[in-house]
Design a protein around this motif. Structure first.
Motif, PDB file in Angstrom:
ATOM      1  N   UNK A   1      33.584  48.733  -2.789  1.00  0.00           N
ATOM      2  CA  UNK A   1      33.572  48.303  -1.405  1.00  0.00           C
ATOM      3  C   UNK A   1      34.861  48.660  -0.707  1.00  0.00           C
ATOM      4  N   UNK A   2      34.988  48.270   0.575  1.00  0.00           N
ATOM      5  CA  UNK A   2      36.198  48.576   1.327  1.00  0.00           C
ATOM      6  C   UNK A   2      37.472  48.085   0.664  1.00  0.00           C
TER       7      UNK A   2
ATOM      8  N   UNK B   1      27.888  48.812  13.084  1.00  0.00           N
ATOM      9  CA  UNK B   1      28.914  49.383  13.958  1.00  0.00           C
ATOM     10  C   UNK B   1      29.928  48.322  14.377  1.00  0.00           C
ATOM     11  N   UNK B   2      29.446  47.124  14.687  1.00  0.00           N
ATOM     12  CA  UNK B   2      30.353  46.035  15.060  1.00  0.00           C
ATOM     13  C   UNK B   2      31.270  45.693  13.888  1.00  0.00           C
ATOM     14  N   UNK B   3      30.692  45.609  12.695  1.00  0.00           N
ATOM     15  CA  UNK B   3      31.494  45.300  11.512  1.00  0.00           C
ATOM     16  C   UNK B   3      32.516  46.403  11.247  1.00  0.00           C
ATOM     17  N   UNK B   4      32.109  47.651  11.405  1.00  0.00           N
ATOM     18  CA  UNK B   4      33.025  48.767  11.160  1.00  0.00           C
ATOM     19  C   UNK B   4      34.206  48.738  12.123  1.00  0.00           C
ATOM     20  N   UNK B   5      33.951  48.317  13.354  1.00  0.00           N
ATOM     21  CA  UNK B   5      35.040  48.259  14.330  1.00  0.00           C
ATOM     22  C   UNK B   5      36.102  47.250  13.918  1.00  0.00           C
ATOM     23  N   UNK B   6      35.679  46.095  13.447  1.00  0.00           N
ATOM     24  CA  UNK B   6      36.669  45.102  13.038  1.00  0.00           C
ATOM     25  C   UNK B   6      37.376  45.547  11.766  1.00  0.00           C
ATOM     26  N   UNK B   7      36.663  46.246  10.864  1.00  0.00           N
ATOM     27  CA  UNK B   7      37.314  46.750   9.659  1.00  0.00           C
ATOM     28  C   UNK B   7      38.365  47.799  10.005  1.00  0.00           C
TER      29      UNK B   7
ATOM     30  N   UNK C   1      35.066  51.245   6.522  1.00  0.00           N
ATOM     31  CA  UNK C   1      33.711  50.894   6.928  1.00  0.00           C
ATOM     32  C   UNK C   1      32.898  50.414   5.733  1.00  0.00           C
ATOM     33  N   UNK C   2      31.996  49.482   5.997  1.00  0.00           N
ATOM     34  CA  UNK C   2      31.100  49.037   4.938  1.00  0.00           C
ATOM     35  C   UNK C   2      30.135  50.149   4.552  1.00  0.00           C
TER      36      UNK C   2
ATOM     37  N   UNK D   1      44.861  39.772  11.592  1.00  0.00           N
ATOM     38  CA  UNK D   1      43.580  40.233  11.058  1.00  0.00           C
ATOM     39  C   UNK D   1      42.494  39.183  11.275  1.00  0.00           C
ATOM     40  N   UNK D   2      42.856  37.924  11.107  1.00  0.00           N
ATOM     41  CA  UNK D   2      41.895  36.853  11.351  1.00  0.00           C
ATOM     42  C   UNK D   2      41.515  36.808  12.828  1.00  0.00           C
ATOM     43  N   UNK D   3      42.490  36.982  13.703  1.00  0.00           N
ATOM     44  CA  UNK D   3      42.207  37.049  15.142  1.00  0.00           C
ATOM     45  C   UNK D   3      41.230  38.179  15.449  1.00  0.00           C
ATOM     46  N   UNK D   4      41.420  39.331  14.796  1.00  0.00           N
ATOM     47  CA  UNK D   4      40.548  40.483  15.045  1.00  0.00           C
ATOM     48  C   UNK D   4      39.107  40.157  14.676  1.00  0.00           C
ATOM     49  N   UNK D   5      38.913  39.461  13.569  1.00  0.00           N
ATOM     50  CA  UNK D   5      37.558  39.089  13.168  1.00  0.00           C
ATOM     51  C   UNK D   5      36.943  38.094  14.145  1.00  0.00           C
TER      52      UNK D   5
END
Length: 294
Positions: free
Chosen positions: A216-217, A57-63, A257-258, A84-88
């Motif tokens: 993949x995404x 869920x955390x990964x999906x939010x950043x994606x 999402x992954x 995008x880097x800031x978001x990660x």
């Protein structure tokens, strides 16, 4: 993810951050979520499965955030990459405590699917980096894009580890701009060096395909981006594309999402196809092929 499942996942993250994964109990998670312990098992078979869902869920939010930035035509390629880097990095900063605790609890042992999950994230990140490098610096830098992507991925990981695992504050904006400035230095050094790249682009692409099954995404987003570009051309010609753009945006968010929900993807894809005029149908066909490989 349903509202009930998201509430349980959010509660689990708070408990993991407070007590650590191994010390946390399903009863404590249930109390934090305000639900009966038995109701958690209606959604998750075990604490391991719940932990994997929380990480996903955390990964999906950043994606999703990265997908939004990808679609923002008001950003230059360089500014898009920085944002995008800031978001990660912000996800790491916002979840620092439970990431530290997962690390100390030997997170790779939590669920048998987690090592493969992490490998897929690493492959997707390397692919995103090399595509962004090509976009920011142009084709003159293309031969070294994969080498630079791997160097940047290593630097990002080491800085995150230093700040998060060391309990030090991570400043996403400052770190992102610092890393991009160092990338400028690397690009300048390699571009005029005449050295042969260590990692050809096709080798990295093959690695990404092998770890993601070719769907993949990144590959889904490429198909969506091509469809969006054709949609923009129609809009420039005066066509009313508002509803189709909204549907495509929702599809892009789920596809980022992954572990996307296939039912939602199929429903949104059908809606996009119904709205798309004839000139866009070949692009919709390609997107559908990407979805069918999942």
């Amino acid at each position: 993810m349903s509202d009930k499942k998201r509430m349980i996942v959010s509660a689990a993250l708070r408990v993991f951050a407070c007590k650590g994964y191994r010390a946390a109990s399903m009863q404590e998670i249930a109390e934090e979520a305000g639900v009966a312990k038995g109701s958690i098992y209606l959604h998750f078979k075990s604490k391991d499965e719940l932990a994997l869902a929380a990480i996903s869920d955390v990964y999906d939010r950043v994606r999703r955030r990265m997908s939004e930035l990808e679609a923002d035509d008001g950003l230059t390629p360089r500014e898009r990459f920085i944002r995008q880097l800031e978001a990660q990095l912000a996800v790491g900063s916002d979840n620092a405590e439970w990431i530290r605790r997962l690390w100390h609890d030997h997170a790779s042992e939590i669920h048998e699917a987690l090592p493969g999950f992490v490998l897929r994230i690493r492959a997707e990140t390397a692919d995103w980096l090399q595509r962004s490098i090509r976009s920011v610096y142009g084709e003159a830098c293309a031969p070294y894009a994969c080498d630079i992507a791997l160097m940047m991925q290593g630097a990002i990981g080491e800085f995150i580890g230093y700040f998060l695992l060391g309990g030090k504050p991570l400043e996403p904006q400052r770190l992102a701009r610092y890393l991009v400035a160092r990338m400028d230095d690397i690009v300048a050094g390699l571009s005029g060096s005449g050295e042969r790249p260590l990692v050809p682009g096709d080798e990295l692409e093959e690695l990404v395909r092998s770890l993601t099954g070719g769907c993949g995404p990144a590959s889904r987003q490429t198909a969506i981006r091509e469809l969006r570009e054709q949609l923009e051309a129609l809009r420039a010609d005066g066509a009313d594309t508002g509803e189709l753009e909204e549907a495509l945006g929702l599809l892009a968010a789920e596809a980022a999402k992954l572990l996307p929900n296939r039912v939602i993807l199929r429903a949104m894809l059908g809606h996009v196809r119904a709205l798309a005029p004839e000139p866009l149908q070949p692009a919709v066909d390609r997107l559908e092929r990407e979805m069918q490989q999942m």
